[in-house]
Motif scaffolding. Sequence first.
Motif, PDB file in Angstrom:
ATOM      1  N   MET A 131       7.374  -2.145  -2.805  1.00  0.00           N
ATOM      2  CA  MET A 131       6.218  -1.276  -2.744  1.00  0.00           C
ATOM      3  C   MET A 131       4.991  -2.142  -2.463  1.00  0.00           C
ATOM      4  O   MET A 131       4.812  -3.185  -3.082  1.00  0.00           O
ATOM      5  N   ASN A 132       4.189  -1.710  -1.539  1.00  0.00           N
ATOM      6  CA  ASN A 132       2.922  -2.369  -1.228  1.00  0.00           C
ATOM      7  C   ASN A 132       1.782  -1.450  -1.642  1.00  0.00           C
ATOM      8  O   ASN A 132       1.900  -0.242  -1.600  1.00  0.00           O
ATOM      9  N   GLY A 133       0.686  -2.034  -2.033  1.00  0.00           N
ATOM     10  CA  GLY A 133      -0.455  -1.223  -2.429  1.00  0.00           C
ATOM     11  C   GLY A 133      -1.685  -2.066  -2.606  1.00  0.00           C
ATOM     12  O   GLY A 133      -1.717  -3.217  -2.174  1.00  0.00           O
ATOM     13  N   PRO A 134      -2.706  -1.513  -3.260  1.00  0.00           N
ATOM     14  CA  PRO A 134      -3.923  -2.287  -3.502  1.00  0.00           C
ATOM     15  C   PRO A 134      -3.560  -3.572  -4.245  1.00  0.00           C
ATOM     16  O   PRO A 134      -2.869  -3.538  -5.243  1.00  0.00           O
ATOM     17  N   GLY A 135      -3.943  -4.689  -3.709  1.00  0.00           N
ATOM     18  CA  GLY A 135      -3.613  -5.949  -4.352  1.00  0.00           C
ATOM     19  C   GLY A 135      -2.354  -6.585  -3.831  1.00  0.00           C
ATOM     20  O   GLY A 135      -2.011  -7.690  -4.218  1.00  0.00           O
ATOM     21  N   GLY A 136      -1.615  -5.905  -2.957  1.00  0.00           N
ATOM     22  CA  GLY A 136      -0.461  -6.552  -2.334  1.00  0.00           C
ATOM     23  C   GLY A 136       0.878  -5.971  -2.678  1.00  0.00           C
ATOM     24  O   GLY A 136       1.024  -4.794  -2.972  1.00  0.00           O
ATOM     25  N   TYR A 137       1.859  -6.837  -2.665  1.00  0.00           N
ATOM     26  CA  TYR A 137       3.268  -6.502  -2.805  1.00  0.00           C
ATOM     27  C   TYR A 137       3.653  -6.468  -4.280  1.00  0.00           C
ATOM     28  O   TYR A 137       3.236  -7.322  -5.055  1.00  0.00           O
ATOM     29  N   PHE A 138       4.485  -5.492  -4.672  1.00  0.00           N
ATOM     30  CA  PHE A 138       4.823  -5.314  -6.070  1.00  0.00           C
ATOM     31  C   PHE A 138       6.319  -5.401  -6.359  1.00  0.00           C
ATOM     32  O   PHE A 138       6.797  -4.756  -7.265  1.00  0.00           O
ATOM     33  N   GLY A 139       7.059  -6.193  -5.630  1.00  0.00           N
ATOM     34  CA  GLY A 139       8.458  -6.412  -5.974  1.00  0.00           C
ATOM     35  C   GLY A 139       9.437  -5.576  -5.191  1.00  0.00           C
ATOM     36  O   GLY A 139       9.070  -4.796  -4.326  1.00  0.00           O
ATOM     37  N   CYS A 140      10.714  -5.762  -5.548  1.00  0.00           N
ATOM     38  CA  CYS A 140      11.764  -5.125  -4.749  1.00  0.00           C
ATOM     39  C   CYS A 140      12.894  -4.563  -5.605  1.00  0.00           C
ATOM     40  O   CYS A 140      14.025  -4.472  -5.151  1.00  0.00           O
ATOM     41  N   ASN A 141      12.604  -4.176  -6.838  1.00  0.00           N
ATOM     42  CA  ASN A 141      13.654  -3.585  -7.655  1.00  0.00           C
ATOM     43  C   ASN A 141      13.062  -2.475  -8.535  1.00  0.00           C
ATOM     44  O   ASN A 141      11.862  -2.226  -8.515  1.00  0.00           O
ATOM     45  N   LEU A 142      13.928  -1.814  -9.290  1.00  0.00           N
ATOM     46  CA  LEU A 142      13.471  -0.672 -10.084  1.00  0.00           C
ATOM     47  C   LEU A 142      12.525  -1.090 -11.204  1.00  0.00           C
ATOM     48  O   LEU A 142      11.601  -0.354 -11.546  1.00  0.00           O
ATOM     49  N   ASP A 143      12.722  -2.272 -11.768  1.00  0.00           N
ATOM     50  CA  ASP A 143      11.795  -2.761 -12.798  1.00  0.00           C
ATOM     51  C   ASP A 143      10.404  -2.971 -12.212  1.00  0.00           C
ATOM     52  O   ASP A 143       9.394  -2.653 -12.844  1.00  0.00           O
ATOM     53  N   ALA A 144      10.343  -3.514 -10.993  1.00  0.00           N
ATOM     54  CA  ALA A 144       9.043  -3.724 -10.338  1.00  0.00           C
ATOM     55  C   ALA A 144       8.364  -2.397 -10.048  1.00  0.00           C
ATOM     56  O   ALA A 144       7.141  -2.286 -10.188  1.00  0.00           O
ATOM     57  N   LEU A 145       9.133  -1.389  -9.659  1.00  0.00           N
ATOM     58  CA  LEU A 145       8.557  -0.057  -9.426  1.00  0.00           C
ATOM     59  C   LEU A 145       7.917   0.461 -10.708  1.00  0.00           C
ATOM     60  O   LEU A 145       6.771   0.910 -10.696  1.00  0.00           O
ATOM     61  N   GLU A 146       8.655   0.378 -11.803  1.00  0.00           N
ATOM     62  CA  GLU A 146       8.090   0.834 -13.081  1.00  0.00           C
ATOM     63  C   GLU A 146       6.844   0.041 -13.459  1.00  0.00           C
ATOM     64  O   GLU A 146       5.849   0.608 -13.903  1.00  0.00           O
ATOM     65  N   ASP A 147       6.889  -1.275 -13.261  1.00  0.00           N
ATOM     66  CA  ASP A 147       5.735  -2.119 -13.596  1.00  0.00           C
ATOM     67  C   ASP A 147       4.510  -1.732 -12.790  1.00  0.00           C
ATOM     68  O   ASP A 147       3.414  -1.601 -13.335  1.00  0.00           O
ATOM     69  N   CYS A 148       4.661  -1.550 -11.484  1.00  0.00           N
ATOM     70  CA  CYS A 148       3.486  -1.269 -10.663  1.00  0.00           C
ATOM     71  C   CYS A 148       2.902   0.101 -10.963  1.00  0.00           C
ATOM     72  O   CYS A 148       1.700   0.295 -10.838  1.00  0.00           O
ATOM     73  N   LEU A 149       3.717   1.034 -11.416  1.00  0.00           N
ATOM     74  CA  LEU A 149       3.197   2.358 -11.771  1.00  0.00           C
ATOM     75  C   LEU A 149       2.407   2.327 -13.073  1.00  0.00           C
ATOM     76  O   LEU A 149       1.641   3.244 -13.355  1.00  0.00           O
ATOM     77  N   GLN A 150       2.572   1.265 -13.849  1.00  0.00           N
ATOM     78  CA  GLN A 150       1.844   1.128 -15.108  1.00  0.00           C
ATOM     79  C   GLN A 150       0.550   0.337 -14.953  1.00  0.00           C
ATOM     80  O   GLN A 150      -0.278   0.313 -15.855  1.00  0.00           O
ATOM     81  N   LEU A 151       0.351  -0.331 -13.812  1.00  0.00           N
ATOM     82  CA  LEU A 151      -0.848  -1.138 -13.598  1.00  0.00           C
ATOM     83  C   LEU A 151      -2.079  -0.252 -13.415  1.00  0.00           C
ATOM     84  O   LEU A 151      -1.975   0.848 -12.890  1.00  0.00           O
ATOM     85  N   PRO A 152      -3.244  -0.729 -13.816  1.00  0.00           N
ATOM     86  CA  PRO A 152      -4.473   0.039 -13.558  1.00  0.00           C
ATOM     87  C   PRO A 152      -4.629   0.325 -12.064  1.00  0.00           C
ATOM     88  O   PRO A 152      -4.372  -0.538 -11.228  1.00  0.00           O
ATOM     89  N   GLY A 153      -5.008   1.541 -11.752  1.00  0.00           N
ATOM     90  CA  GLY A 153      -5.174   1.923 -10.354  1.00  0.00           C
ATOM     91  C   GLY A 153      -3.928   2.521  -9.733  1.00  0.00           C
ATOM     92  O   GLY A 153      -3.931   2.925  -8.585  1.00  0.00           O
ATOM     93  N   TRP A 154      -2.837   2.553 -10.486  1.00  0.00           N
ATOM     94  CA  TRP A 154      -1.589   3.141  -9.999  1.00  0.00           C
ATOM     95  C   TRP A 154      -1.160   4.247 -10.938  1.00  0.00           C
ATOM     96  O   TRP A 154      -1.709   4.451 -11.994  1.00  0.00           O
TER      97      TRP A 154
END
Length: 77
Positions: free
Chosen positions: A1-24
């Motif tokens: 997943m790519n978004g504000p601030g760049g790339y956020f990983g390539c697995n299901l844990d990374a998806l969950e992490d990026c959805l918890q970050l401020p702005g997501w």
Amino acid sequence: MNGPGGYFGCNLDALEDCLQLPGWGGAASVTPEWEHSGPSRAALDAEPVDPAEPERGSVLRVIDEILDRDNVNVLLR
């Protein structure tokens, strides 16, 4: 997943992490766009989360559960 601030990983844990970050996530009212969603969703639906435990379902099912749980609406393209 790519978004504000760049790339956020390539697995299901990374998806969950990026959805918890401020702005997501649902609280931030963002709408991610899933490019080429038809072919990629079909491939992910055929891929088990764990081949040793097929009852856990497909990668797509888990992605959809994560997005639903975090109230994230995705624009499928």
